[in-house]
Design a protein around this motif. Structure first.
Motif, PDB file in Angstrom:
ATOM      1  N   GLN A   1      47.858  44.314  27.243  1.00  0.00           N
ATOM      2  CA  GLN A   1      48.188  43.329  28.259  1.00  0.00           C
ATOM      3  C   GLN A   1      47.199  42.164  28.209  1.00  0.00           C
ATOM      4  OE1 GLN A   1      50.761  43.127  30.030  1.00  0.00           O
ATOM      5  NE2 GLN A   1      51.642  45.166  30.094  1.00  0.00           N
ATOM      6  N   PRO A   2      47.673  40.943  27.979  1.00  0.00           N
ATOM      7  CA  PRO A   2      46.761  39.794  28.027  1.00  0.00           C
ATOM      8  C   PRO A   2      46.140  39.661  29.410  1.00  0.00           C
ATOM      9  CG  PRO A   2      48.875  39.199  27.029  1.00  0.00           C
ATOM     10  CD  PRO A   2      49.053  40.558  27.634  1.00  0.00           C
ATOM     11  N   ARG A   3      44.928  39.162  29.446  1.00  0.00           N
ATOM     12  CA  ARG A   3      44.219  38.955  30.700  1.00  0.00           C
ATOM     13  C   ARG A   3      43.244  37.807  30.507  1.00  0.00           C
ATOM     14  NH1 ARG A   3      40.044  43.919  30.096  1.00  0.00           N
ATOM     15  NH2 ARG A   3      39.936  43.828  27.835  1.00  0.00           N
ATOM     16  N   PRO A   4      42.871  37.120  31.562  1.00  0.00           N
ATOM     17  CA  PRO A   4      41.988  35.955  31.402  1.00  0.00           C
ATOM     18  C   PRO A   4      40.571  36.353  31.040  1.00  0.00           C
ATOM     19  CG  PRO A   4      42.434  36.360  33.725  1.00  0.00           C
ATOM     20  CD  PRO A   4      43.325  37.287  32.959  1.00  0.00           C
ATOM     21  N   ASP A   5      39.904  35.445  30.341  1.00  0.00           N
ATOM     22  CA  ASP A   5      38.498  35.637  30.002  1.00  0.00           C
ATOM     23  C   ASP A   5      37.583  35.034  31.054  1.00  0.00           C
ATOM     24  OD1 ASP A   5      38.469  36.701  27.013  1.00  0.00           O
ATOM     25  OD2 ASP A   5      40.045  35.205  27.158  1.00  0.00           O
ATOM     26  N   ALA A   6      38.127  34.208  31.916  1.00  0.00           N
ATOM     27  CA  ALA A   6      37.346  33.603  32.993  1.00  0.00           C
ATOM     28  C   ALA A   6      38.253  33.422  34.198  1.00  0.00           C
ATOM     29  CB  ALA A   6      36.766  32.261  32.545  1.00  0.00           C
ATOM     30  N   TYR A   7      37.671  33.553  35.386  1.00  0.00           N
ATOM     31  CA  TYR A   7      38.453  33.427  36.620  1.00  0.00           C
ATOM     32  C   TYR A   7      37.546  32.971  37.748  1.00  0.00           C
ATOM     33  CZ  TYR A   7      40.839  34.672  40.951  1.00  0.00           C
ATOM     34  OH  TYR A   7      41.389  34.615  42.210  1.00  0.00           O
ATOM     35  N   ARG A   8      38.133  32.191  38.665  1.00  0.00           N
ATOM     36  CA  ARG A   8      37.428  31.826  39.896  1.00  0.00           C
ATOM     37  C   ARG A   8      38.444  31.700  41.027  1.00  0.00           C
ATOM     38  NH1 ARG A   8      33.033  26.961  41.067  1.00  0.00           N
ATOM     39  NH2 ARG A   8      32.573  27.600  43.211  1.00  0.00           N
ATOM     40  N   GLY A   9      38.100  32.262  42.174  1.00  0.00           N
ATOM     41  CA  GLY A   9      39.004  32.228  43.328  1.00  0.00           C
ATOM     42  C   GLY A   9      38.531  31.258  44.392  1.00  0.00           C
ATOM     43  N   TRP A  10      39.491  30.643  45.094  1.00  0.00           N
ATOM     44  CA  TRP A  10      39.202  29.655  46.124  1.00  0.00           C
ATOM     45  C   TRP A  10      39.931  30.032  47.412  1.00  0.00           C
ATOM     46  CZ3 TRP A  10      35.913  25.790  44.384  1.00  0.00           C
ATOM     47  CH2 TRP A  10      35.790  25.675  42.995  1.00  0.00           C
ATOM     48  N   VAL A  11      39.207  30.014  48.534  1.00  0.00           N
ATOM     49  CA  VAL A  11      39.812  30.368  49.817  1.00  0.00           C
ATOM     50  C   VAL A  11      40.661  29.204  50.327  1.00  0.00           C
ATOM     51  CG1 VAL A  11      37.970  31.970  50.398  1.00  0.00           C
ATOM     52  CG2 VAL A  11      37.795  29.567  51.105  1.00  0.00           C
ATOM     53  N   SER A  12      41.444  29.475  51.350  1.00  0.00           N
ATOM     54  CA  SER A  12      42.412  28.494  51.856  1.00  0.00           C
ATOM     55  C   SER A  12      41.740  27.333  52.592  1.00  0.00           C
ATOM     56  CB  SER A  12      43.387  29.193  52.806  1.00  0.00           C
ATOM     57  OG  SER A  12      44.348  28.285  53.295  1.00  0.00           O
ATOM     58  N   PRO A  13      42.079  26.082  52.239  1.00  0.00           N
ATOM     59  CA  PRO A  13      41.583  24.925  52.996  1.00  0.00           C
ATOM     60  C   PRO A  13      42.215  24.872  54.387  1.00  0.00           C
ATOM     61  CG  PRO A  13      42.318  24.292  50.786  1.00  0.00           C
ATOM     62  CD  PRO A  13      42.822  25.677  51.034  1.00  0.00           C
ATOM     63  N   LYS A  14      41.575  24.130  55.279  1.00  0.00           N
ATOM     64  CA  LYS A  14      42.037  24.062  56.666  1.00  0.00           C
ATOM     65  C   LYS A  14      43.414  23.419  56.801  1.00  0.00           C
ATOM     66  CE  LYS A  14      37.418  23.928  58.739  1.00  0.00           C
ATOM     67  NZ  LYS A  14      36.491  23.138  59.590  1.00  0.00           N
ATOM     68  N   LEU A  15      43.789  22.593  55.846  1.00  0.00           N
ATOM     69  CA  LEU A  15      45.070  21.892  55.978  1.00  0.00           C
ATOM     70  C   LEU A  15      46.260  22.850  55.962  1.00  0.00           C
ATOM     71  CD1 LEU A  15      46.829  21.430  53.053  1.00  0.00           C
ATOM     72  CD2 LEU A  15      44.709  20.248  52.506  1.00  0.00           C
ATOM     73  N   PHE A  16      46.036  24.089  55.506  1.00  0.00           N
ATOM     74  CA  PHE A  16      47.120  25.063  55.488  1.00  0.00           C
ATOM     75  C   PHE A  16      47.149  25.932  56.755  1.00  0.00           C
ATOM     76  CE2 PHE A  16      46.362  24.208  50.954  1.00  0.00           C
ATOM     77  CZ  PHE A  16      47.652  23.872  50.562  1.00  0.00           C
ATOM     78  N   ALA A  17      46.386  25.540  57.780  1.00  0.00           N
ATOM     79  CA  ALA A  17      46.351  26.303  59.030  1.00  0.00           C
ATOM     80  C   ALA A  17      47.731  26.490  59.671  1.00  0.00           C
ATOM     81  CB  ALA A  17      45.395  25.639  60.012  1.00  0.00           C
ATOM     82  N   PRO A  18      48.634  25.506  59.587  1.00  0.00           N
ATOM     83  CA  PRO A  18      49.962  25.712  60.194  1.00  0.00           C
ATOM     84  C   PRO A  18      50.729  26.899  59.615  1.00  0.00           C
ATOM     85  CG  PRO A  18      49.593  23.382  59.809  1.00  0.00           C
ATOM     86  CD  PRO A  18      48.465  24.106  59.128  1.00  0.00           C
TER      87      PRO A  18
END
Length: 282
Positions: free
Chosen positions: A90-107
């Motif tokens: 199964q292919p998988r990434p060699d690098a990854y970074r996660g980002w939390v939700s910005p405030k503009l998506f509060a609705p």
């Protein structure tokens, strides 16, 4: 006559002959590419940390120490969670970074405020995505309501179930010049907390569990270099997965920034949901 008590022998006289010359130990360059650890889903950086921990403790060969070291360096994947055969195929990434939700998506922080299911047309209606010098052409789409069907790790499947995943939409792309390939996956989860937790947890576990390319849609070469990122957007989580079509690592002529931004244009569907719900949250 006074007898002087004998004490422990003192340090050897450095001027005294040593009798036997010591052999110099040749310094060996550590090999951080260990096949067994690679099969377990560890990057070379993680392998190096594991060897250091094992060398200091003197128990590298002990299974208990290996398991402990893996969890210590931030990857709680163990062989029982996914077989070595699954990892190698199964292919998988060699690098990854996660980002939390910005405030503009509060609705759309909760699915209750945005209950209408997404369609493949909502997310992948645009057949061509452009950013900078990169032009991507949509090559396939897949919508699943069983989120466990889109990944190859039982641990990740359990995490998606805990996050209340109800939809997984995948779109695959190839660049117009044939140089790049990409996949965008949008997951419909319970709330922002679930989406944030998912993309952040993948920082440690992405090499032991990742999304699959839809069957019948060959995309990333097995063993090729790919990169990924996770983006929480309210109760949605988007997973970007990009690479060169030949599997080679990016060179000076490769623009992975524009490539990533181009595939993220599929997120317009999420922005439209924010507008539809309104700033008051419904």
């Amino acid at each position: 006559m006074t007898t002087t008590p004998s004490g422990p022998p003192g340090p050897p006289d450095p001027s005294a002959p040593s009798g036997r010359k010591r052999r110099r130990t040749q310094t060996r360059t550590p090999n951080w590419n260990i096949p067994q650890l690679e099969e377990w889903g560890l990057s070379q950086v993680q392998q190096r940390l594991l060897v250091i921990v094992g060398s200091v403790a003197g128990v590298l060969v002990a299974a208990v120490a290996v398991t402990f070291a893996i969890s210590t360096i931030g990857n709680d994947f163990v062989p029982e969670r996914a077989t070595a055969a699954a990892i190698s195929t199964q292919p998988r990434p060699d690098a990854y970074r996660g980002w939390v939700s910005p405030k503009l998506f509060a609705p759309i922080a909760r699915i209750d405020a945005d209950p209408t299911p997404l369609t493949a047309k909502d997310v992948f209606g645009e057949k061509t995505l452009k950013e900078g010098g990169v032009t991507l052409k949509l090559s396939g789409t897949k919508l699943d309501t069983d989120c466990s069907a889109v990944i190859w790790s039982q641990e990740l499947a359990d995490r998606l179930a805990e996050a209340g995943c109800t939809q997984a939409l995948r779109g695959t792309y190839r660049s117009a010049d044939g140089r790049y390939v990409a996949q965008y996956t949008l997951l419909n989860l319970r709330d922002t907390e679930s989406a944030d937790g998912l993309v952040q947890s993948l920082n440690a576990t992405y090499r032991g569990g990742w999304v699959q390319v839809p069957s019948g849609t060959p995309l990333f070469p097995t063993g090729g270099h790919t990169e990924a990122s996770g983006h929480a957007m309210g109760h949605y989580a988007g997973l970007v997965w990009i690479g060169r079509a030949d599997g080679a690592e990016p060179g000076p002529r490769d623009d992975f920034v524009s490539l990533s931004l181009a595939v993220r244009r599929a997120e317009k569907a999420v922005f439209r949901r924010v507008v539809a719900v309104g700033p008051a949250g419904g």
